[in-house]
Structure formats: C-alpha cells, structure tokens
Design a protein around this motif. Structure first.
Motif, short mmCIF file in Angstrom:
data_model
loop_
_atom_site.label_atom_id
_atom_site.label_comp_id
_atom_site.label_asym_id
_atom_site.label_seq_id
_atom_site.Cartn_x
_atom_site.Cartn_y
_atom_site.Cartn_z
N GLY A 181 113.07 60.16 75.86
CA GLY A 181 113.97 59.33 76.69
C GLY A 181 115.01 58.64 75.81
N GLY A 182 114.55 58.10 74.68
CA GLY A 182 115.47 57.44 73.75
C GLY A 182 116.46 58.42 73.17
N ALA A 183 115.97 59.63 72.83
CA ALA A 183 116.86 60.66 72.27
C ALA A 183 117.92 61.07 73.29
CB ALA A 183 116.04 61.89 71.84
N ALA A 184 117.49 61.22 74.56
CA ALA A 184 118.43 61.64 75.60
C ALA A 184 119.46 60.55 75.88
CB ALA A 184 117.65 61.99 76.88
N ILE A 185 119.02 59.30 75.83
CA ILE A 185 119.96 58.20 76.05
C ILE A 185 121.04 58.19 74.96
CG2 ILE A 185 120.19 55.67 75.89
CD1 ILE A 185 117.56 55.45 77.44
N ARG A 186 120.58 58.27 73.71
CA ARG A 186 121.55 58.16 72.62
C ARG A 186 122.46 59.39 72.59
NH1 ARG A 186 121.46 54.82 68.52
NH2 ARG A 186 121.28 53.39 70.27
N ALA A 187 121.91 60.57 72.80
CA ALA A 187 122.74 61.78 72.80
C ALA A 187 123.77 61.71 73.92
CB ALA A 187 121.87 63.02 72.95
N GLN A 194 123.83 66.76 69.58
CA GLN A 194 122.38 66.69 69.44
C GLN A 194 121.99 65.46 68.66
OE1 GLN A 194 120.80 70.21 67.63
NE2 GLN A 194 120.85 69.31 65.58
N TYR A 195 120.84 64.88 69.06
CA TYR A 195 120.38 63.66 68.42
C TYR A 195 118.86 63.66 68.36
CZ TYR A 195 119.59 58.77 67.31
OH TYR A 195 119.17 57.62 66.70
N ARG A 196 118.35 63.49 67.17
CA ARG A 196 116.89 63.36 67.01
C ARG A 196 116.55 61.89 66.85
NH1 ARG A 196 112.07 65.82 65.95
NH2 ARG A 196 112.95 67.88 66.26
N TYR A 197 115.72 61.40 67.74
CA TYR A 197 115.40 59.98 67.73
C TYR A 197 114.07 59.72 67.04
CZ TYR A 197 114.26 55.29 69.42
OH TYR A 197 113.91 53.96 69.49
N MET A 222 115.73 70.17 75.65
CA MET A 222 114.90 69.08 75.12
C MET A 222 113.69 69.65 74.40
SD MET A 222 116.47 66.26 76.17
CE MET A 222 115.20 65.11 75.65
N SER A 223 113.18 68.88 73.43
CA SER A 223 111.96 69.28 72.74
C SER A 223 110.72 68.87 73.52
CB SER A 223 111.93 68.66 71.34
OG SER A 223 112.17 67.27 71.42
N THR A 224 110.92 68.34 74.71
CA THR A 224 109.79 67.90 75.54
C THR A 224 109.05 69.08 76.14
OG1 THR A 224 111.40 67.74 77.33
CG2 THR A 224 110.78 65.70 76.23
N HIS A 225 107.87 68.81 76.70
CA HIS A 225 107.15 69.83 77.44
C HIS A 225 106.34 69.16 78.54
CE1 HIS A 225 104.06 73.12 77.96
NE2 HIS A 225 105.22 73.68 78.24
N SER A 226 106.38 69.77 79.71
CA SER A 226 105.71 69.18 80.86
C SER A 226 104.51 70.02 81.26
CB SER A 226 106.67 69.10 82.04
OG SER A 226 105.97 68.73 83.21
N GLN A 227 103.37 69.36 81.41
CA GLN A 227 102.23 70.00 82.08
C GLN A 227 102.00 69.27 83.38
OE1 GLN A 227 100.57 68.60 78.60
NE2 GLN A 227 102.48 69.59 78.01
N GLY A 228 103.11 68.86 83.97
CA GLY A 228 103.05 68.06 85.19
C GLY A 228 103.73 66.72 85.01
N GLU A 237 111.83 63.07 68.68
CA GLU A 237 112.16 64.12 69.64
C GLU A 237 113.66 64.41 69.55
OE1 GLU A 237 110.33 65.75 72.18
OE2 GLU A 237 108.42 64.87 71.55
N LEU A 238 113.98 65.67 69.88
CA LEU A 238 115.38 66.10 69.80
C LEU A 238 115.95 66.29 71.20
CD1 LEU A 238 117.63 67.16 67.83
CD2 LEU A 238 116.82 69.45 68.41
N ALA A 239 117.14 65.73 71.41
CA ALA A 239 117.88 65.98 72.65
C ALA A 239 119.17 66.71 72.29
CB ALA A 239 118.21 64.67 73.35
N GLN A 240 119.42 67.83 72.96
CA GLN A 240 120.69 68.55 72.80
C GLN A 240 121.35 68.55 74.17
OE1 GLN A 240 118.51 71.96 71.23
NE2 GLN A 240 119.77 71.88 69.41
N VAL A 241 122.43 67.83 74.28
CA VAL A 241 123.07 67.65 75.59
C VAL A 241 124.46 68.27 75.54
CG1 VAL A 241 123.70 65.99 77.38
CG2 VAL A 241 121.80 65.49 75.84
N ARG A 242 124.75 69.08 76.54
CA ARG A 242 126.06 69.76 76.61
C ARG A 242 126.71 69.52 77.95
NH1 ARG A 242 122.52 73.52 74.68
NH2 ARG A 242 122.26 74.61 76.65
N ILE A 243 128.00 69.28 77.94
CA ILE A 243 128.78 69.44 79.16
C ILE A 243 129.33 70.85 79.08
CG2 ILE A 243 130.73 68.63 80.52
CD1 ILE A 243 130.29 65.88 79.11
#
Lengths: 161, 910
Positions: free
Chosen positions: B542-548, B615-618, B488-494, B472-478
C-alpha cells in the motif's frame, strides 16, 4: 471397468461423452466439458464447493457419477450470469455483500442459493442458512454469505442491479 | 475526508467499501486455480506414502504399479537423486536437518512420500500408487512432546530431539524470588492441539520443463516470487529460468509459503520425465500429510503485587516441530510478544521446539498466537482469584499511549501501540455492568452466560529484520490509452490486493477506480515480494503504491504544466482529467497527456523522459504494530456442554483502513478460525503416529451455524509507514481464542476454574468441568505437568549458567588463531558465520563474517576460552555476549542474546 455413453445438457448446451463408470460428475464437468468453475474441496461430500444444479436440485457433483447424469439438465456456476455478463441475483448479492475472499468455495455457495431461490417458492432466511451450513468457507467467517442469504430471503437482492 | 483514511489527505477511494475487482470473475466460475490449468501432453501424479511413523525401508516394489496400463513411470528417491535438489526453509536457507523429497533409506512420519507415480489420469495414478509394496523394519516412533524429551533422536545425526532452543534452562534466582515473594502468584498451562490450516483448495502444482534450463510452475502458493526464489535455490538454477504463475489461490493461511516434499518431487520428476506433470492433493492427503500447525504446551507463571500490578513472570514452552518442519519454530516469537503490550518488570523463559515422528510443522495464521492465548486467559484467571474486574486488571497493566515511548520487558521499542485505548473503546460500546446483571439473573434460572475480553498487539509488516521479509515493489503506468495499470509484487489468496491496491492508486493518482487494473500472481511481472505472510501486504505494498502513484502524478503535472504553460503546483488531476486550477477551460484528458508522453517526444520538456511509468520499492519501518481488544458473550448449556456465541465485538486499530470490507473480512476469517480452534478443530495423532482425522467428518471446520455476526469498531491511529496502514491479516486468529476461552471460563466460573486449558473445548470437556470429572478422558491421557519439565539432561548442572559450561582444564596446545566456520542456533534459524581470531597474550581480536557483512570484535582469552561482546542493531539493539571454548579443531559455546536468553554455537577450524 464399464464405459458409458452419456448425453446431457450443460448450461443449455448439449454435451456428449464416453465415461468410465467410476468417473464422478465433477471430474467429467471439469476435465471433459471444461467447466472448471466446479471446484473440488474435499471429494467426500462435506465442503459443498462442487455443488451444481441437476434437474433443478442442488447436487454435490463429487458424490454423483457422470453416468448417472445421462439425460440430465445440469447448470454450473458458468451458466448463471446473462450472456451480456449481467450477474445472476445470487452472484450480485454475493458481490455487494463481500461474501467471498479466495473464491474457491464460492461456486458451490452460489449454486445452492441459486437452486433454492430459483423456483416460485420463496425460501425463508432459516431455510437458506440451514442449507448453507453444508458449505465450508475458510476465508470469510460467513459474514457476507449470511448477509447475502438474508437479502435473498427478503427478496431485496438484485434490486440495485 | 473519511475517518478510516485518517493518515491520508483528501482521500477519495481509500477508506471506501468499494466492490472487489476479483469478484465478477470468481463469482462466475472464471477463476484460474492450479487444477484449472491443463497443458498439452500433461500427465498426472500420485504418491505412495509411508504407512508407519518410523523405520528403515528394506525394499520398495514398484513392479505391479508399473504394469498398470496408463502408467508411464514410477519414481523413488533413487530416481530423483539424478537432479541435485536441496530443501530450504521459509527463511530461504537449507533445512537444518537433511530433508529428502521422497524418503531415502528410512521414513520419519506416517504419510511421508516414498514413490511418485506418473500416469494418464489421476484415477490411474492413484490405482497404481496403491499397488506399491514397501517392506519396513519398524522402530518405536517418537510422537508426543513427552516422547521427544525422553525418546531416541528422530534424526540419528543429532544428539537429542531439540530442534531449537532459546532462553535459560535454569530460572534466574532473582526472578524465582520475585515470583515466590509476590502477593499473588498463579500458573496457567495451555495445551494447544495440532490443527490443519485447511485452505479450501488443497496443495497442487503443475510443473513443465520448457528447455534444458527453463521451468514453468503453476502452483498454489502465497507468493510466486517466493516460490521462484525457493526453487531457484533448491535447484541451483538461475532464477531467471524459473517462471511461477499463481493467478488465483484458494486460501493458504501459512501452509503454502513455499513448495515442500510433494511439490518438490513433482518438480524434479517433471525435469526428469520431460512432460508437464500435475499433482493435485486430495483432502485425505491434505489433512493427514500436509504440514500441520500448532501442537504446543506452555506453562506460564505470573506474579502480582497487592494492587494487581505485574511483578514478574516466567514461562516454559514446548512446540512439536514434527520430523521435517518448514522452518524450525522454537517459540521465540511467542516469547518476544508475550508481554510486549504490558508493563512487566521481569521475565524469563525457556522455549524449545522438538523433533518428533509426525508431519513437519508449518505456519498458520499468527504462528506465535500462543502468547496472547496463554497471557489473556491467565489474566482472567488471576482476576477471578484476586477479586479484581478483568477489565480493571488490564487497565492497571497495559501500556497506554501516555506510557510511550517505552520498551517491552524483552527490549521491543514501543511508540504507538493502542491496546489500552482499544479496550476503552470496546467497553465504551458494551455495557459490562448491564451484562453482569443479566448474567446474575440468568444464573438464577440455571443459564450460564459468560463475557470474555482480551487485548493484544500484533507485529505486522515486518521488513528488514529477516532476509525474506522485505519491502514491496509498485510499478504504476498510465498507458497510452490513459487507463492505469499497475504491476505489483503482492499476491492474493483471497486478500483482495487487486482491489485495495487499485483503490490506493486511483486515490493518489486522481483517476476513477474503474480505470485502474492491478496485475499480480506471476513472478515474471513485478519484483520480489514474500507475499501474504506476516500481515504485511496492505501496509508495505500500500505504501509502495501510494508513493509510486504520487511520483507518477508529479510527472503528469510537470508535463501538463509544460503543455498548458502553467505551474506544476497549479495542475489538478481529478477523475482522470487534468486542468489548471481556477481555469477549468484549460483541461486535458489523461489519455491526451499520455498520448503525448509516449508518442510525441518533441513536445516534452527537455528533462522529462518519455512515457508515464514509475516504479518504487518501499522499505517501511522494521515493524508496525496493530492493537486490538475484543469481547464476546457466550451461553454454555450445562446439560449438553455446547457453547453458543451470542455476541462478538472487535475493537481494532489497524491505522488507515484502505477498504473496511476487506479489513473486516480479514478479521472475520481469523475469528472463524479462532472459534474452530477453541471449539471444534483437532488433528489427533495416535500412539503409533497415525493422524486419525482423515475427512471433514472427523476434522470439524466451523460452518455458518457456528459463527456469530461480528461487530466492528475501528480506531484508525495512523502508523509511521506511508499511508498510515497497519497489518490486519492474522489478528483475528490471535485474539479470537482467548476472547472465546475467557467467555467460556466466565460462564463456567460457578463450577470452578478450567485447571489446564486443553483445546479444543469440546462439549465433553466442558461437561467434565461442570461435573468435576474427566468425562473426555483428557486428564487421564495427559502427562503430569511435573514430567513436562523433567529433562533427559544430566542432573548435576553447575548453577552458574553464564559461566563457560564446565570448561575443562585449558589445553595448552589448542590454537585459537585462524579462521573458524561456526553455526549459531538463533530464533530465525541457523546462522552460519566465519570467525577470524587473532590472540595476543590475554587479548583477542578479529571479525565475524556472515552474508550480512563483517563485524569486528575485541575481547579476552583465558586458556582456551574466548569472551567478547558484539553490539547489533537488528532485530533490536542488543549486545551479544560470546563465550567460546576452543578444543583441538572444534569450537563450541554460548552466545547470550541480551534478555532473549542464549543461543548455542558450534563450529570447526577451516
């Protein structure tokens, strides 16, 4: 097919529409009036997602025709929170108890609880849970919904808000 | 540090029950589901569908439908054929049987779409669809698993109805001897009903062609990225031209991994018609024609020694795949995990998926869940037969931490599974002895209480073993404002990923949770992610977001250190403020630092680029296991057959818990679905192939009155992935059914055993067990178990199945040398490869080429039979033994997949 001119109040605002006789209240609220918070889960009156308040009572808007709502006062989930965004006590209780996941059944659950707790009578926990058995939630296993209903019955909801 | 975040140092938000970011919007009716979107010029679609399960289409008369005022067009397969479109599976390869969007010359299940109406409104579209007249030449449908085994092929181009097969058709002699020679041997047969995933939002799509080569889709799905990739492959369009938006989705549970026949038809129609087209499925369509799940039949044999230790086991498993499955399921995943958490020396199986004239199979939360259901219910039955306490029987056989590292009987490496530990924690929190006393007293009063316990492990966060299951890819910006946004490359259906990912980012970056916003649900934002499938997002994203976030924090520290003339090691970020440790007066807000990072490049250190974005792809370990043990207590009313669930305790180990409310929500939802499958839900199909549960008055979903309050115990053993999370999305639906069945069986034990477990356990079935007669008529309907194992295969098969299947006399003229195109039927679907062969005397060498790369081999040739071995690393280390027979321009044979049985291979000369 008959056409009907109807005038009603939706969330405190006057709404005028010309509808076919067969148009459901749900479709009119969603497509004509733009209240897409009214969700259609089954369109045959079992799941409860489309519940709105019509003249003070919780109603399944998929089973009521728009023409029948002529002159009625309708509240949808969009009409519950304060204009400044402060959540209605039912919404606040649902939020704090993590009573939703995908949020599709949520407006119906909120409207049933709001209709039953909105008057002067204080419904019992059994009464609220009994009413909620007419709502299907596929995500949560009802854990947070039940907790929210319990808080509302005990009158502790919204205290933190 | 909180216990839930045991894999995280100094957690502030990870492990906290923070309120969800999604909820204010969803609670006030501001969600954006597919039917909430309208576009200028939009028209509505409805389908005319097949009324029969199998037959040739003689004619489709659409004239009356076209005449309805407000109808713009009616399309049949002939019209859609103008756009090239290839249906793909969940694994992003073309379906192994040709799968039309609208039926072409024949229909293969009741409800198969035949024609699509485009009209001003959904009302008019449905009116017109009902006026379409179809003439058929009806044929006898193949409906049940028994029909599939003896009936004509559903797909005439195939020899039989086997959609996929793994394992050995003959039980190994040694295994059979071990089973028969053991102190105890028992059999458990489970027949699982067909079920509907029933997301509260039905399927739906709004497709609009934006230009000759551009397409925008609003679609209810499990990943907009996966949909874009799937549609791109289906259409042969560059993916860059396909935009997919799915901000809110009303549940999916495996049904909405990718478009299927209906959505695809609408997409093609939108390209042809040139106006935005919307199709919203109604519930009748969803129940009767959306791809269902389960419908399986398994017979498991288990042998124990005198102390109740596992000696050997064998299973035969059949799955109804329907006519056009979204991916062929031959049941291999269930086999892989059936004994994965238990110490079992020997196992064999035959597992097969079958085509029938019913709606094609789709996934449903824990598609392989049968393994836990059959094993855990069998263990309880065995415990009663052997007079051993069911907890004690599991203690003797479960793999504990002390046993690891080890490998399962099918070769799965196990390093940190904790089902035994979860079980001990469970029974430490539930007084079994006190319950047994209460149960005995109750029985004296004619009340039947039961306790059910089950344990399992679940493969989660799979990445790298199947093409679509990736990192998964996390792109985090300040942002220049100092606020934090993440794409995030995530998707929520709830699932609440906008909440959990924000928690993780706030935690690791040192900013308030309120300052973080997560964007997802649009393939133009973020990189590829397969979405919610396989209990993976919390772990991998979660891992991608932590590392990014940590990488971004490092950049902030480097910049702040430069500005404040301090060492980066002494810079602290907390609550959105940056200061030098021990010098609180030397402090800056994140906004000030961000303003400099973006706007004042001259003030940056020379090697630090402008801006604050990472950005970090885990890529996590290939698989992360979650373990659990559950207990439930029921009371069965012997007068009515009704089951009341009195208590339910979950003891699970999903490692680091990002948000306990979200984790418990996932488990609770799965358990409610489990309770539905055991007690209520069933999609019956009659002998003509008609699905007969057409409304929610027929298809019974659990209501609040059916579901107890669940109690939770979390174990929190960190996994090896970044952050230590383990997936938790599917577990409840996997371990729930056997836990409840075991409780019911325990309550009913004074009346005898549940001979064949046929779900759901309706009151009439339970009364049948109590009264010892077939009240529900299930046994009368059911085929005899013996028939299930009989085959239409030729009778006299040579015993030695590992030898080349009846190798004919070597045909001297057969030339092996050269290139061959070959297809292997594997658990992950069909695998295409090219084989290059060079023979020299009795030696053969060459390579196999596939999209994953080339692998060289060397082996032997004898006549026209070639044998060679290939070692592979994925999905596990096994040796593939190829045994190929060449005849003329065709090649066929078997590939032994280590302990996984064998796969069939066929091909032809290029």
């Amino acid at each position: 097919m008959s056409d009907h001119h109807i005038e009603l109040t939706i969330n405190g605002r006057r709404h005028v529409a010309d509808v076919e006789g067969r148009m459901t209240l749900a479709d009119m609220l969603r497509d004509d009036a733009g209240y897409t918070g009214v969700h259609l889960g089954c369109e045959h009156g079992v799941c409860g997602a489309c519940t709105v308040i019509v003249d003070g009572r919780a109603v399944r808007s998929c089973l009521m025709l728009a023409a029948q709502a002529d002159g009625a006062e309708v509240t949808t989930v969009e009409g519950l929170a304060e204009p400044d965004g402060t959540l209605h006590p039912v919404q606040q209780a649902m939020r704090e108890e993590h009573a939703l996941q995908c949020g599709f059944c949520t407006p119906g659950v909120v409207m049933t609880l709001a209709a039953l707790t909105g008057g002067n009578e204080k419904p019992t926990e059994e009464a609220l849970l009994g009413a909620l058995s007419g709502h299907i939630c596929r995500c949560t296993g009802y854990q947070g919904i039940r907790r929210a209903a319990k808080r509302l019955a005990a009158g502790t909801a919204g205290a933190a808000a | 540090m909180n216990a839930e975040a045991s894999g995280i140092n100094a957690a502030r938000y990870i492990g906290e029950r923070v309120l969800r970011k999604e909820d204010p919007r969803l609670l006030t009716g501001r969600g954006q589901f597919v039917d909430d979107i309208s576009l200028p010029g939009m028209l509505h679609c409805a389908f005319a569908r097949s009324m029969i399960a199998r037959g040739r289409i003689l004619s489709i008369d659409t004239a009356a439908a076209r005449d309805v005022p407000g109808v713009h067009a009616v399309y049949t397969a002939e019209d859609l054929a103008k756009v090239s479109f290839t249906m793909h599976t969940f694994f992003m390869v073309p379906t192994s049987v040709k799968t039309p969007t609208l039926a072409e010359d024949h229909v293969a299940y009741v409800g198969e779409p035949l024609a699509l109406v485009i009209a001003d409104s959904r009302y008019i579209a449905e009116d017109a669809a009902s006026l379409i007249e179809v003439e058929y030449e009806e044929e006898e449908p193949v409906v049940t698993l028994a029909d599939a085994k003896s009936g004509p092929p559903v797909h005439p181009e195939l020899e039989n109805n086997i959609a996929g097969q793994m394992g050995d058709e003959d039980v190994d002699d040694e295994l059979e001897a071990a089973l028969n020679g053991a102190a105890h041997c028992m059999t458990q047969r489970v027949i699982h009903q067909r079920v509907s995933q029933s997301p509260m939002e039905t399927r739906g799509v709004l497709a609009t062609r934006d230009g000759p080569e551009e397409l925008t889709l609003y679609i209810t799905c499990q990943s907009p990225h996966a949909v874009a990739r799937w549609v791109s492959l289906a259409l042969g369009l560059p993916q860059a031209a396909i935009r997919v938006i799915a901000k809110d989705v009303g549940g999916a549970f495996g049904l909405k991994n990718h478009p299927w026949k209906e959505e695809s038809s609408v997409i093609i129609a939108a390209m042809l018609f040139g106006r935005p087209l919307k199709w919203i499925e109604d519930r009748y369509e969803n129940l009767t024609t959306a791809n269902p799940a389960r419908e399986q039949d398994i017979t498991l044999r288990i042998a124990f020694d005198g102390e109740g230790r596992l000696v050997a086991s064998h299973s035969e498993y059949d799955l109804n795949n329907g006519a056009y499955p979204q991916a062929v399921d031959e049941g291999m995943a269930a086999q892989m995990f059936l004994w994965s958490a238990y110490k079992l020396p020997a196992y064999g199986f035959l597992t097969r998926g079958w085509y029938t004239n019913t709606t094609g199979l789709a996934a449903y939360r824990g598609p392989w869940a049968m393994e836990t259901l059959v094993r855990e219910t069998a263990l309880d039955k065995a415990a009663r037969a052997m007079g051993i306490d069911p907890v004690e029987l599991r203690r003797r056989n479960l793999v504990s931490l002390a046993d690891q590292p080890t490998t399962s009987v099918l070769g799965l490496p196990l390093e940190d599974i904790t089902p035994a530990e979860c079980l001990e924690k469970l029974v430490g929190n539930f007084d079994v002895a006190a319950f047994r006393k209460e149960q005995a007293e109750a029985r004296g009063q004619g009340r039947y209480l039961g306790l059910g316990i089950a344990a399992y492990i679940e493969p989660t966060a799979s990445a790298g073993t199947m093409g679509v299951m990736t990192g998964e890819l996390a792109q985090v910006r300040i942002e220049p404002t100092g606020k934090v946004t993440a794409t995030m490359s995530t998707h929520s259906q709830g699932h609440g990923t906008a909440t959990t990912m924000a928690q993780v980012i706030a935690d690791r970056l040192g900013v308030p949770y309120e300052d973080v916003t997560v964007f997802e649900g649009d393939n133009s934002r973020g990189g590829f992610g397969p979405g919610a499938a396989g209990s993976r997002q919390g772990v991998i994203a979660g891992g991608a977001a932590i590392r990014a976030s940590e990488m971004l924090a490092d950049k902030v520290k480097a910049l702040a250190a430069h500005l404040l003339n301090a060492s980066p090691d002494n810079i602290v970020i907390a609550e959105g403020m940056i200061h030098v440790e021990g010098a609180p007066e030397m402090s800056r807000s994140l906004g000030e630092i961000a303003g400099i990072a973006y706007g004042e490049p001259d003030r940056l250190p020379p090697d630090l680029g402008t801006g604050l974005e990472i950005q970090y792809r885990y890529q996590p370990p290939p698989m992360t296991f979650t373990s659990a043990a559950h207990a439930c207590v029921v009371e069965v009313d012997a007068e009515t057959g009704f089951v009341k669930i009195l208590r339910w305790i979950s003891s699970e180990d999903c490692g680091t818990v990002i948000n306990p409310a979200v984790v418990e929500g996932q488990i609770s939802g799965g358990l409610a679905q489990a309770i539905g499958m055991v007690l209520l839900e069933e999609m019956p199909v009659d002998e003509r192939g008609n699905p007969t549960a057409a409304t929610y008055k027929d298809y019974l979903l659990p209501a609040v009155s059916d579901i107890p309050e669940f109690e939770f115990l979390h174990a929190n053993t960190p996994s090896k992935s970044i952050g230590g999370m383990r997936g938790v999305g599917e577990g409840g639906a996997i371990i729930g059914p056997p836990t409840l069945v075991n409780a019911i069986a325990d309550a009913l034990s004074p009346f005898g055993e549940i001979d064949v477990l046929e779900l759901p356990l309706t009151p009439s079935k339970i009364l049948g067990i109590i009264e010892g007669r077939d009240i529900a008529g299930t046994e009368a309907r059911r085929e005899a178990p013996a028939a299930a194992t009989q085959e239409s295969a030729p009778a006299a098969e040579p015993a030695a199945s590992s030898e080349p299947a009846a190798a004919p006399a070597p045909a001297a003229e057969t030339k092996i040398d050269g290139d061959w195109k070959m297809l292997m039927k594997t658990p992950m679907g069909d695998q295409e490869m090219t084989g290059h062969f060079e023979t020299s005397g009795s030696a053969v060498s060459g390579y196999l080429a596939s999209p994953e790369g080339n692998q060289d081999f060397a082996g032997t040739v004898e006549g026209n039979v070639v044998k060679f071995d290939l070692k592979v690393e994925k999905p596990m280390k096994i040796t593939l033994k190829y045994n190929l027979t060449f005849e003329g321009d065709s090649v066929s044979g078997k590939v032994k997949l280590g302990m996984l049985g064998s796969a069939k291979l066929s091909g032809e000369r290029i």
